[in-house]
Design an enzyme around this catalytic site. Structure first.
Site, PDB file in Angstrom:
ATOM      1  N   HIS A   1       4.257 -30.347 -28.130  1.00  0.00           N
ATOM      2  CA  HIS A   1       4.020 -31.182 -26.945  1.00  0.00           C
ATOM      3  C   HIS A   1       2.820 -30.701 -26.141  1.00  0.00           C
ATOM      4  O   HIS A   1       2.751 -30.931 -24.943  1.00  0.00           O
ATOM      5  CB  HIS A   1       5.277 -31.221 -26.073  1.00  0.00           C
ATOM      6  CG  HIS A   1       6.455 -31.811 -26.779  1.00  0.00           C
ATOM      7  ND1 HIS A   1       6.490 -33.134 -27.190  1.00  0.00           N
ATOM      8  CD2 HIS A   1       7.618 -31.267 -27.197  1.00  0.00           C
ATOM      9  CE1 HIS A   1       7.635 -33.365 -27.807  1.00  0.00           C
ATOM     10  NE2 HIS A   1       8.343 -32.238 -27.833  1.00  0.00           N
TER      11      HIS A   1
ATOM     12  N   CYS B   1       0.870  -1.163   0.000  1.00  0.00           N
ATOM     13  CA  CYS B   1       0.000   0.000   0.000  1.00  0.00           C
ATOM     14  C   CYS B   1       0.912   1.219   0.000  1.00  0.00           C
ATOM     15  O   CYS B   1       2.124   1.097   0.127  1.00  0.00           O
ATOM     16  CB  CYS B   1      -0.828   0.025   1.270  1.00  0.00           C
ATOM     17  SG  CYS B   1      -1.704  -1.523   1.564  1.00  0.00           S
TER      18      CYS B   1
ATOM     19  N   GLU C   1      -1.057  -8.586 -18.278  1.00  0.00           N
ATOM     20  CA  GLU C   1      -1.138  -7.592 -17.197  1.00  0.00           C
ATOM     21  C   GLU C   1      -2.099  -6.454 -17.530  1.00  0.00           C
ATOM     22  O   GLU C   1      -2.878  -6.032 -16.690  1.00  0.00           O
ATOM     23  CB  GLU C   1       0.240  -6.946 -16.971  1.00  0.00           C
ATOM     24  CG  GLU C   1       1.169  -7.714 -16.085  1.00  0.00           C
ATOM     25  CD  GLU C   1       2.519  -7.005 -15.938  1.00  0.00           C
ATOM     26  OE1 GLU C   1       3.002  -6.937 -14.810  1.00  0.00           O
ATOM     27  OE2 GLU C   1       3.088  -6.517 -16.938  1.00  0.00           O
TER      28      GLU C   1
ATOM     29  N   ARG D   1       1.061   1.977  -5.957  1.00  0.00           N
ATOM     30  CA  ARG D   1       1.332   0.916  -4.987  1.00  0.00           C
ATOM     31  C   ARG D   1       0.077   0.127  -4.608  1.00  0.00           C
ATOM     32  O   ARG D   1       0.171  -0.899  -3.928  1.00  0.00           O
ATOM     33  CB  ARG D   1       1.950   1.503  -3.718  1.00  0.00           C
ATOM     34  CG  ARG D   1       3.246   2.251  -3.968  1.00  0.00           C
ATOM     35  CD  ARG D   1       3.766   2.836  -2.682  1.00  0.00           C
ATOM     36  NE  ARG D   1       4.039   1.794  -1.722  1.00  0.00           N
ATOM     37  CZ  ARG D   1       5.159   1.088  -1.654  1.00  0.00           C
ATOM     38  NH1 ARG D   1       6.130   1.346  -2.508  1.00  0.00           N
ATOM     39  NH2 ARG D   1       5.316   0.161  -0.756  1.00  0.00           N
TER      40      ARG D   1
ATOM     41  N   LYS E   1       3.266  -8.818 -20.447  1.00  0.00           N
ATOM     42  CA  LYS E   1       2.769  -7.453 -20.699  1.00  0.00           C
ATOM     43  C   LYS E   1       1.326  -7.507 -21.154  1.00  0.00           C
ATOM     44  O   LYS E   1       0.480  -6.763 -20.676  1.00  0.00           O
ATOM     45  CB  LYS E   1       3.596  -6.724 -21.779  1.00  0.00           C
ATOM     46  CG  LYS E   1       4.973  -6.285 -21.399  1.00  0.00           C
ATOM     47  CD  LYS E   1       5.039  -5.156 -20.423  1.00  0.00           C
ATOM     48  CE  LYS E   1       4.973  -5.646 -19.013  1.00  0.00           C
ATOM     49  NZ  LYS E   1       6.100  -5.923 -18.256  1.00  0.00           N
TER      50      LYS E   1
ATOM     51  N   GLU F   1       8.125 -12.255 -21.503  1.00  0.00           N
ATOM     52  CA  GLU F   1       7.886 -10.862 -21.110  1.00  0.00           C
ATOM     53  C   GLU F   1       6.771 -10.252 -21.969  1.00  0.00           C
ATOM     54  O   GLU F   1       5.919  -9.512 -21.462  1.00  0.00           O
ATOM     55  CB  GLU F   1       9.201 -10.068 -21.202  1.00  0.00           C
ATOM     56  CG  GLU F   1       9.100  -8.599 -20.884  1.00  0.00           C
ATOM     57  CD  GLU F   1       8.542  -8.270 -19.496  1.00  0.00           C
ATOM     58  OE1 GLU F   1       8.414  -9.162 -18.644  1.00  0.00           O
ATOM     59  OE2 GLU F   1       8.204  -7.093 -19.289  1.00  0.00           O
TER      60      GLU F   1
ATOM     61  N   LYS G   1       2.484  -1.878  -8.357  1.00  0.00           N
ATOM     62  CA  LYS G   1       3.826  -1.688  -8.896  1.00  0.00           C
ATOM     63  C   LYS G   1       4.884  -2.370  -8.041  1.00  0.00           C
ATOM     64  O   LYS G   1       5.844  -2.933  -8.541  1.00  0.00           O
ATOM     65  CB  LYS G   1       4.097  -0.178  -8.958  1.00  0.00           C
ATOM     66  CG  LYS G   1       5.436   0.195  -9.522  1.00  0.00           C
ATOM     67  CD  LYS G   1       5.397   0.141 -11.013  1.00  0.00           C
ATOM     68  CE  LYS G   1       6.747   0.304 -11.646  1.00  0.00           C
ATOM     69  NZ  LYS G   1       6.787  -0.474 -12.897  1.00  0.00           N
TER      70      LYS G   1
ATOM     71  N   ASN H   1       1.543  -0.150   5.994  1.00  0.00           N
ATOM     72  CA  ASN H   1       1.890  -0.897   4.789  1.00  0.00           C
ATOM     73  C   ASN H   1       2.699  -2.097   5.236  1.00  0.00           C
ATOM     74  O   ASN H   1       3.723  -1.924   5.904  1.00  0.00           O
ATOM     75  CB  ASN H   1       2.711  -0.014   3.843  1.00  0.00           C
ATOM     76  CG  ASN H   1       3.332  -0.815   2.706  1.00  0.00           C
ATOM     77  OD1 ASN H   1       2.752  -1.788   2.250  1.00  0.00           O
ATOM     78  ND2 ASN H   1       4.507  -0.411   2.265  1.00  0.00           N
ATOM     79  N   GLY H   2       2.220  -3.301   4.905  1.00  0.00           N
ATOM     80  CA  GLY H   2       2.944  -4.506   5.308  1.00  0.00           C
ATOM     81  C   GLY H   2       1.958  -5.570   5.736  1.00  0.00           C
ATOM     82  O   GLY H   2       0.763  -5.468   5.459  1.00  0.00           O
TER      83      GLY H   2
ATOM     84  N   TRP I   1      -3.875  -1.771  -1.216  1.00  0.00           N
ATOM     85  CA  TRP I   1      -3.910  -2.967  -2.060  1.00  0.00           C
ATOM     86  C   TRP I   1      -4.250  -4.103  -1.105  1.00  0.00           C
ATOM     87  O   TRP I   1      -3.447  -4.451  -0.239  1.00  0.00           O
ATOM     88  CB  TRP I   1      -2.553  -3.195  -2.708  1.00  0.00           C
ATOM     89  CG  TRP I   1      -2.524  -4.304  -3.706  1.00  0.00           C
ATOM     90  CD1 TRP I   1      -2.999  -4.284  -4.991  1.00  0.00           C
ATOM     91  CD2 TRP I   1      -1.963  -5.611  -3.513  1.00  0.00           C
ATOM     92  NE1 TRP I   1      -2.771  -5.492  -5.596  1.00  0.00           N
ATOM     93  CE2 TRP I   1      -2.147  -6.322  -4.721  1.00  0.00           C
ATOM     94  CE3 TRP I   1      -1.337  -6.252  -2.448  1.00  0.00           C
ATOM     95  CZ2 TRP I   1      -1.715  -7.639  -4.892  1.00  0.00           C
ATOM     96  CZ3 TRP I   1      -0.909  -7.560  -2.611  1.00  0.00           C
ATOM     97  CH2 TRP I   1      -1.098  -8.246  -3.825  1.00  0.00           C
TER      98      TRP I   1
HETATM   99  C1  G6P Z   1       5.228  -6.350  -9.443  1.00  0.00           C
HETATM  100  C2  G6P Z   1       5.187  -5.399 -10.620  1.00  0.00           C
HETATM  101  C3  G6P Z   1       6.034  -5.943 -11.760  1.00  0.00           C
HETATM  102  C4  G6P Z   1       7.453  -6.226 -11.291  1.00  0.00           C
HETATM  103  C5  G6P Z   1       7.464  -7.142 -10.062  1.00  0.00           C
HETATM  104  C6  G6P Z   1       8.855  -7.194  -9.435  1.00  0.00           C
HETATM  105  O1  G6P Z   1       4.576  -7.517  -9.780  1.00  0.00           O
HETATM  106  O2  G6P Z   1       3.866  -5.195 -11.039  1.00  0.00           O
HETATM  107  O3  G6P Z   1       6.070  -5.001 -12.810  1.00  0.00           O
HETATM  108  O4  G6P Z   1       8.173  -6.825 -12.318  1.00  0.00           O
HETATM  109  O5  G6P Z   1       6.582  -6.630  -9.059  1.00  0.00           O
HETATM  110  O6  G6P Z   1       9.172  -5.918  -8.951  1.00  0.00           O
HETATM  111  P1  G6P Z   1      10.632  -5.356  -8.778  1.00  0.00           P
HETATM  112  O7  G6P Z   1      10.425  -3.960  -8.262  1.00  0.00           O
HETATM  113  O8  G6P Z   1      11.307  -6.246  -7.770  1.00  0.00           O
HETATM  114  O9  G6P Z   1      11.299  -5.402 -10.097  1.00  0.00           O
END
Ligand code: G6P
Length: 608
Positions: free
Chosen positions: A505, A2, A489, A27, A486, A482, A603, A100-101, A75
């Site tokens: 397979h 959060c 997400e 966040r 994307k 990746e 994030k 937060n935590g 969150w």
């Molecule tokens: C979250 C974000 C991702 C990121 C991942 C790892 O899931 O939405 O975009 O790749 O965390 O985060 P970091 O800050 O450790 O790269």
């Protein structure tokens, strides 16, 4: 995870708190709330489900003003997104808390406090802290002492901001396991989950260490360590500019960040590569001895950063460096065998991802030669706790889906691969070739960005689809992973990546006209193999979307392709990532999703 923000000043802090929340929204954004000590010494709290904008609407109807307050954007972890679960949490009128935590012993504390007569109104772990504080305030009669005693009883991770109407001249904060910065103003002091939240009001910060408790007043800040002893934490003036975190003329942060890649890749290379040589000194003087002792690496990361690690494995092993890559949430709980001479490498945009940080802490006792982090945030926990930090210089990344952080991580990892490759016989001529390829990258990424409009056209074919398959081979398999990440997400289209050779397979059973198949076709030794895998897709009526080297001939009966005319073998994975980012972006825009803040995600994941 959060976002939290708090302020004590002589004027009204509500605008500062609301602006801070908007900046921290990446966040978490399922609910938000604010509590301000208003005229007359009452704590006035407003909470709302949804984004900060919805809280702002509530505030417009019911304005709050006062010189002391805390605020939170959530969150959800314990308890669904609902107003009763939104922060700040209060114990009657005695105390308000933002957190937060995750508090792991919340059930036990809840039972104890409920037995003592406290009434719970939410399902959160945070409300336990509010009641615990009220309970301790009764015994101590002092907010600072109550917080110091309370954190001694908490098991888990926390960054806390606490206010109490009986003590209108101070705000108390504490942190362990979750990020929290303290900002210093003129006759004012602030807390926030990151520096960006406070850039409009200050550039002077101090960073709390694990277990610290801080008392903020208009006259300054006092910090106490985990034992309760007063300590000095250095004041740093941040170099980050507030403008770096603005959207500018772009419709979304993600689009802005995709387009920043040529510039930030050049930044990440700056002073590290010169005239065909890697300037290893730029990693810092500790690095050389550590790299000399390194025989192999274990890479640990999460999400997009994990994909960067997977790409790096191909690069490292090509240069003779044994490499293993693993997601942090798995690594941290399994038995790990550490071969002699292994370097522990973490990759992280934020430097605060709870699993990655826990993996680093666990690795300490396992016999590694040392730890190195590839990270984007200079003052982050991973940077502070690693022996060596190789900074990516991507600047603030606000879009939840990572783009420029990923490509700059890859650049930093190529530099690391060259440094370790040198110790495995990489000769000067080959090093020059690899460095030249790196220096050509900004221009090549620029060229890839010019496909933007054409990719928007391709994306139209995805907007009404529910599934997509991404294929790649060799180092382009993690690039495909990746690309798929994307797309899922931000567009919520289910996307899966497969090594193209594995198609037969299983996943081939899924291929039909409703399943677009995306594939990268660089000119590399596996090209012929990938082309025959694509024949298998065409034979089942699959629709192909290819990003290929402009000179590659594609012997297929039907496909749509865009050319990347200018790439080099060692850096092509970086360039080929760009069209996949744009494809996901445009598909999401066409679907009308919330591109920068996709549902259910955040994030920076600072909880386990
Ligand atoms: C979250 C974000 C991702 C990121 C991942 C790892 O899931 O939405 O975009 O790749 O965390 O985060 P970091 O800050 O450790 O790269």
């Amino acid at each position: 995870m959060c976002g939290i923000v708090g302020a004590i000043a002589s004027g009204n802090v509500t605008p500062i708190l609301m602006d801070g929340l908007r900046r921290l929204e990446y966040r978490g954004y399922d609910s938000a709330g604010i509590a301000v000590l208003t005229e007359g010494g009452r704590l006035h709290r407003i909470r709302s489900v949804g984004k900060v904008a919805q809280l702002a609407e509530r505030l417009a109807a019911d304005p709050l003003a006062g010189p002391l307050g805390i605020a939170h954007t959530r969150w959800a972890t314990h308890g669904m997104p609902a107003e009763r679960n939104a922060h700040p949490h209060m114990s009657g009128e005695r105390v308000a808390v933002v957190h937060n935590g995750i508090i792991e012993n919340h059930a036990e504390l809840r039972a104890r406090l409920a037995a003592a007569g406290f009434r719970f109104t939410s399902e959160t772990d945070t409300e336990v802290i509010a009641h615990l504080l009220a309970h301790l305030l009764d015994q101590e009669g002092d907010l600072l002492r109550a917080v110091q005693r309370a954190v001694g009883e908490l098991v888990g991770a926390y960054a806390l901001g606490v206010v109490c109407p009986d003590e209108p001249h101070r705000l108390v904060a504490a942190r362990a396991g979750s990020p929290l910065v303290v900002g210093l103003g003129e006759g004012a002091a602030y807390i926030a989950s990151d520096v960006f939240a406070l850039l409009p009001v200050t550039r002077r910060f101090l960073f709390l260490e694990e277990g610290d408790v801080a008392e903020l007043t208009r006259g300054g800040v006092r910090v106490f360590d985990a034992t309760g002893a007063p300590v000095e934490r250095p004041v740093r003036v941040t170099a980050v500019s507030a403008a770096a975190a603005e959207k500018g003329p772009y419709r979304h942060y993600m689009l802005k960040e995709i387009h920043e890649q040529p510039a930030v890749i050049a930044e990440t290379l700056e002073g590290r590569v010169h005239r065909g040589r890697l300037l290893e000194e730029a990693f810092g003087h500790e690095a050389r001895a550590l790299l000399d002792r390194t025989r192999g690496v274990h890479i640990v990361a999460c999400g997009t950063s994990y994909h960067a690690g997977l790409v790096a494995r191909y690069w490292l092993e090509e240069l003779g460096v044994p490499a293993q890559v693993e997601v942090a949430s798995e690594y941290r709980y399994r038995a790990v065998v550490v071969p002699e001479g292994t370097l522990f490498v973490t990759i992280s945009q934020s430097g605060e991802t709870a699993d990655t940080l826990a993996a680093l802490r666990r690795a300490r006792g396992l016999g590694y030669v040392g730890s190195l982090t590839v990270c984007n945030v200079p003052e982050s926990s991973l940077v502070r706790e690693s022996d060596v930090a190789v900074m990516t210089r991507a600047g603030p990344e606000i879009g939840v889906a990572s783009t420029k952080a990923f490509t700059t991580q890859l650049v930093a990892l190529r530099l690391l691969a060259i440094a370790l490759g040198r110790r495995r016989g990489l000769d000067a001529a080959r090093e020059r070739a690899l460095c030249d390829e790196l220096e050509a990258l900004p221009r090549q990424v620029e060229a890839a960005l010019r496909l933007d409009e054409a990719i928007r056209g391709l994306a139209e074919a995805f907007a009404d689809k529910s599934h997509a398959l991404f294929l790649g081979r060799g180092v382009f398999y993690p690039v495909a992973m990746e690309g798929a990440l994307k797309l899922k997400e931000i567009s919520y289209i289910h996307a899966e990546a497969y090594p193209a050779g594995e198609l037969k397979h299983g996943p081939l059973a899924l291929v039909d006209a409703e399943m677009p198949v995306v594939c990268t076709l660089p000119r590399d030794p596996l090209l012929e193999k990938v082309l025959s895998n694509l024949q298998e897709v065409r034979a089942r009526g699959g629709e192909l979307f290819l990003f290929s080297d402009g000179e590659v001939e594609i012997p297929l009966d039907r496909y749509r392709s865009l050319p990347l005319t200018d790439t080099c073998p060692s850096t092509a994975p970086i360039v080929y990532t760009v069209p996949l980012q744009l494809l996901a972006y445009h598909a999401a825009v066409l679907k009308g999703t919330d591109v920068d803040q996709p549902r259910n995600l955040a994030k920076s994941v600072t909880v386990e």
